[in-house]
Design an enzyme around this catalytic site. Structure first.
Site, PDB file in Angstrom:
ATOM      1  N   PRO A   2      14.242  18.130  13.486  1.00 39.39           N
ATOM      2  CA  PRO A   2      14.174  16.679  13.228  1.00 39.39           C
ATOM      3  C   PRO A   2      15.537  16.012  13.366  1.00 39.39           C
ATOM      4  CG  PRO A   2      13.863  17.924  11.201  1.00 39.39           C
ATOM      5  CD  PRO A   2      13.912  18.924  12.310  1.00 39.39           C
ATOM      6  N   GLU A   3      15.572  14.937  14.110  1.00 41.77           N
ATOM      7  CA  GLU A   3      16.794  14.156  14.294  1.00 41.77           C
ATOM      8  C   GLU A   3      16.744  12.952  13.356  1.00 41.77           C
ATOM      9  OE1 GLU A   3      19.323  14.748  16.308  1.00 41.77           O
ATOM     10  OE2 GLU A   3      18.589  16.386  17.551  1.00 41.77           O
ATOM     11  N   LYS A  59      21.179  13.052   8.083  1.00 35.93           N
ATOM     12  CA  LYS A  59      19.911  13.751   8.289  1.00 35.93           C
ATOM     13  C   LYS A  59      19.394  14.371   6.994  1.00 35.93           C
ATOM     14  CE  LYS A  59      20.474  16.235  12.116  1.00 35.93           C
ATOM     15  NZ  LYS A  59      20.063  16.839  13.416  1.00 35.93           N
ATOM     16  N   ARG A 300      26.589  22.814  23.624  1.00 41.13           N
ATOM     17  CA  ARG A 300      25.379  21.981  23.628  1.00 41.13           C
ATOM     18  C   ARG A 300      25.094  21.459  25.037  1.00 41.13           C
ATOM     19  NH1 ARG A 300      24.398  20.104  18.446  1.00 41.13           N
ATOM     20  NH2 ARG A 300      22.290  19.864  19.228  1.00 41.13           N
TER      21      ARG A 300
END
Ligand SMILES: [Zn+2]
Length: 310
Positions: A2-3, A59, A300
């Site tokens: 989840p972002e 977050k 990334r």
């Protein structure tokens, strides 16, 4: 994983469902990883706490808890009180019977705590009925005064539960949706790291993840590998607006599917913004048709259009 927009959506969904409810009791599982605070501290902070608010910070999902406790009548329930305050009470009684009498009346004392949930990769918070099947990988169950249960389920156990009592939780960094332009420009000033790494640095902006960083950089026309310090004020001004726009659009998309995240049976994955570059390696740029490139920055994946982004 989840972002920020998903976490925002989940926090809003939970706020609608559980604000005002009171945690009556807590069950915590045996697995140690999800418990960032000791189990007894988590239980103590949650039990009898009224959920005053549920909100997102970076977050993290933060539950603000108010405890309204009644002072115990001095004489009869002395056993339940810590020795120290028992002693104090006794001396008060000896000195002044009148004030001892006043102590017997109900005297609410308020304290504040926060329950902080990080969902990690696979963590979920579910509002359930008690008869709903308890799923495998359930690590916490909060029984609520409304009769429902709030459960934390996390198969991969990268999620974290913690509590704070004295000081308010600080997620670090600034909120990407709230930061003003001057502050935003300042964050990147003099940084030699690639702009993409700076966007992902949680000490600068909290909660911007890989997908939204790539999408924001595309909209702002900045290559992910570009040094933060070499970006122009104009580019950063565009980036400031792009980060907010991307996150706001994703939150708006999520608003219609809140139930998917918090319902007991919500198995659907997270909604996704229509990606313009992320995950589109080799596919034509939606603006100029140039194939989208993928590079790796600090481990990334980063996606960009070599023509639109400078
Ligand atoms: Zn392009």
């Amino acid at each position: 994983m989840p972002e920020l927009p998903e976490v925002e959506t989940i926090a809003r969904g939970l706020a609608k469902r559980v604000t005002g409810d009171v945690v009556e009791s807590v069950w915590l599982g045996q697995k140690k990883e999800p418990l960032k605070s000791p189990a007894r501290e988590i239980a103590a902070a949650l039990e009898r706490g009224r959920i005053a608010a549920v909100r997102r910070m970076g977050k993290h999902i933060v539950f603000d808890l108010d405890h309204v406790e009644r002072a115990l009548p001095s004489a009869s329930s002395g056993q339940a009180m810590p020795a120290k305050s028992r002693g104090a009470k006794r001396s008060t009684q000896a000195a002044s019977p009148a004030s001892a009498e006043a102590d017997r009346s109900v005297r609410p004392t308020q304290s504040h705590a926060q329950w902080i949930v990080h969902l990690g990769m696979t963590g979920r918070l579910q509002v359930c009925e008690p008869q709903d099947e308890v799923l495998k990988h359930t690590h916490a169950i909060l029984r609520l005064a409304s009769g429902r249960e709030l459960r934390f389920v996390d198969p991969r156990r990268f999620g974290r539960l913690s509590v704070t009592h004295t000081v308010d939780f600080d997620a670090g960094g600034v909120e990407p949706l709230e930061v003003d332009l001057a502050h935003f420009l300042n964050l990147f000033h003099g940084r030699k790291a690639p702009i993409k790494s700076a966007l992902l640095n949680q000490k600068l902006l909290r909660g911007v993840g890989n997908i939204y960083a790539d999408e924001s950089l595309f909209r702002a026309g900045i290559r992910p590998r570009r040094r933060a310090s070499s970006t122009t004020r104009q580019q950063l001004t565009k980036l400031h607006a792009a980060v907010k726009a991307v996150l706001t659009e994703a939150i708006a998309l999520g608003g219609s599917s809140i139930s998917d995240y918090v319902d007991a049976d919500g198995e659907e994955g997270f909604f996704q913004l229509q990606h313009r570059v992320y995950g589109r390696e080799g596919e034509p740029c939606l603006v100029c048709k140039t194939p989208i490139k993928r590079i790796v920055i600090a481990g990334r994946s980063s996606h960009y259009c070599p023509r639109c982004q400078k």
